[in-house]
Design a protein around this motif. Sequence first.
Motif, PDB file in Angstrom:
ATOM      1  N   UNK A 190       0.841  -1.203   0.000  1.00 33.23           N
ATOM      2  CA  UNK A 190       0.000   0.000   0.000  1.00 33.23           C
ATOM      3  C   UNK A 190       0.874   1.250   0.000  1.00 33.23           C
ATOM      4  N   UNK A 191       1.879   1.277   0.860  1.00 34.27           N
ATOM      5  CA  UNK A 191       2.782   2.427   0.929  1.00 34.27           C
ATOM      6  C   UNK A 191       3.532   2.609  -0.395  1.00 34.27           C
ATOM      7  N   UNK A 192       3.932   1.502  -1.016  1.00 32.83           N
ATOM      8  CA  UNK A 192       4.644   1.576  -2.297  1.00 32.83           C
ATOM      9  C   UNK A 192       3.744   2.202  -3.360  1.00 32.83           C
ATOM     10  N   UNK A 193       2.492   1.758  -3.430  1.00 36.10           N
ATOM     11  CA  UNK A 193       1.564   2.310  -4.414  1.00 36.10           C
ATOM     12  C   UNK A 193       1.331   3.790  -4.168  1.00 36.10           C
ATOM     13  N   UNK A 194       1.102   4.164  -2.909  1.00 31.81           N
ATOM     14  CA  UNK A 194       0.846   5.565  -2.593  1.00 31.81           C
ATOM     15  C   UNK A 194       2.071   6.435  -2.854  1.00 31.81           C
ATOM     16  N   UNK A 195       3.251   5.910  -2.591  1.00 31.63           N
ATOM     17  CA  UNK A 195       4.491   6.632  -2.893  1.00 31.63           C
ATOM     18  C   UNK A 195       4.567   6.913  -4.388  1.00 31.63           C
ATOM     19  N   UNK A 196       4.321   5.885  -5.200  1.00 34.73           N
ATOM     20  CA  UNK A 196       4.406   6.041  -6.646  1.00 34.73           C
ATOM     21  C   UNK A 196       3.329   6.997  -7.162  1.00 34.73           C
ATOM     22  N   UNK A 197       2.088   6.841  -6.690  1.00 40.09           N
ATOM     23  CA  UNK A 197       1.023   7.752  -7.109  1.00 40.09           C
ATOM     24  C   UNK A 197       1.352   9.199  -6.743  1.00 40.09           C
ATOM     25  N   UNK A 198       1.957   9.390  -5.572  1.00 43.19           N
ATOM     26  CA  UNK A 198       2.375  10.735  -5.173  1.00 43.19           C
ATOM     27  C   UNK A 198       3.394  11.310  -6.141  1.00 43.19           C
ATOM     28  N   UNK A 199       4.318  10.475  -6.612  1.00 44.09           N
ATOM     29  CA  UNK A 199       5.299  10.923  -7.600  1.00 44.09           C
ATOM     30  C   UNK A 199       4.651  11.293  -8.918  1.00 44.09           C
ATOM     31  N   UNK A 200       3.712  10.473  -9.361  1.00 43.06           N
ATOM     32  CA  UNK A 200       2.989  10.773 -10.605  1.00 43.06           C
ATOM     33  C   UNK A 200       2.233  12.087 -10.439  1.00 43.06           C
ATOM     34  N   UNK A 201       1.575  12.240  -9.296  1.00 41.98           N
ATOM     35  CA  UNK A 201       0.792  13.450  -9.042  1.00 41.98           C
ATOM     36  C   UNK A 201       1.677  14.691  -8.992  1.00 41.98           C
ATOM     37  N   UNK A 202       2.805  14.622  -8.294  1.00 39.58           N
ATOM     38  CA  UNK A 202       3.698  15.788  -8.222  1.00 39.58           C
ATOM     39  C   UNK A 202       4.154  16.184  -9.616  1.00 39.58           C
ATOM     40  N   UNK A 203       4.498  15.204 -10.438  1.00 39.68           N
ATOM     41  CA  UNK A 203       4.914  15.500 -11.810  1.00 39.68           C
ATOM     42  C   UNK A 203       3.766  16.122 -12.598  1.00 39.68           C
ATOM     43  N   UNK A 204       2.582  15.526 -12.513  1.00 42.24           N
ATOM     44  CA  UNK A 204       1.441  16.042 -13.270  1.00 42.24           C
ATOM     45  C   UNK A 204       1.006  17.427 -12.785  1.00 42.24           C
ATOM     46  N   UNK A 205       1.118  17.658 -11.488  1.00 39.20           N
ATOM     47  CA  UNK A 205       0.673  18.937 -10.929  1.00 39.20           C
ATOM     48  C   UNK A 205       1.657  20.065 -11.214  1.00 39.20           C
ATOM     49  N   UNK A 206       2.909  19.732 -11.441  1.00 40.80           N
ATOM     50  CA  UNK A 206       3.921  20.774 -11.626  1.00 40.80           C
ATOM     51  C   UNK A 206       4.436  20.860 -13.060  1.00 40.80           C
ATOM     52  N   UNK A 207       3.945  20.013 -13.948  1.00 38.87           N
ATOM     53  CA  UNK A 207       4.365  20.031 -15.350  1.00 38.87           C
ATOM     54  C   UNK A 207       3.163  20.420 -16.187  1.00 38.87           C
ATOM     55  N   UNK A 208       3.116  21.671 -16.541  1.00 40.04           N
ATOM     56  CA  UNK A 208       1.960  22.172 -17.280  1.00 40.04           C
ATOM     57  C   UNK A 208       1.800  21.388 -18.581  1.00 40.04           C
ATOM     58  N   UNK A 209       0.592  20.973 -18.831  1.00 39.13           N
ATOM     59  CA  UNK A 209       0.286  20.252 -20.048  1.00 39.13           C
ATOM     60  C   UNK A 209       0.196  18.757 -19.873  1.00 39.13           C
TER      61      UNK A 209
END
Length: 186
Positions: free
Chosen positions: A83-102
């Motif tokens: 669970x922690x591994x999945x949430x860690x990875x999703x957080x990384x995807x989210x940070x990238x998507x939230x800070x990379x316009x487009x």
Amino acid sequence: MMTGQRADARRNYALLLAVAEEAIAAEGADASLEQIARTAGVGSGTARRHFPTRHALLEAVFRKQIDTLADHARDLAEHPDARAALLDWLGGVLRFAATTRGLAEALNRDHTAAPGEPHEHCATARLTAAGTPLTHRAAPCLTPGVTITDLLNLVTGIALATEHHPHAATEADRLLHLTVAGISPA
């Protein structure tokens, strides 16, 4: 880009990619390929030879980070807490998507595209492939029926919702934590 290209073609590709990164960061996924070509000092035909579609361009711009996220998913595959591994990875995807316009807009288009639609590109497919093993491992901790597609849709929605927030990554992370209670009550 093919490695057997002439030196001027390689330079044009690198220049177009650098200009595109700046244009997409400033204007989002709908940045004009023609304007990118003009700014790079090449013709639109040259730009189209390197990037025949908008999503070929977006894929090239986002490729390095998508590769990093895929590698991170592989690194987390054997993490003792699924669970922690999945949430860690999703957080990384989210940070990238939230800070990379487009990116969030491009991912959203991929999620809503019919199979074979011309604007589909491999970022979503690569993220889905990378996150699927993590999702399967964490399945006992998730609400029944939750898929990687569901999770990527949630991340994309959060990124789109926070795109213009002054602290997009922080707000996106806060909203992800609120969402987690709904997908994984444990």
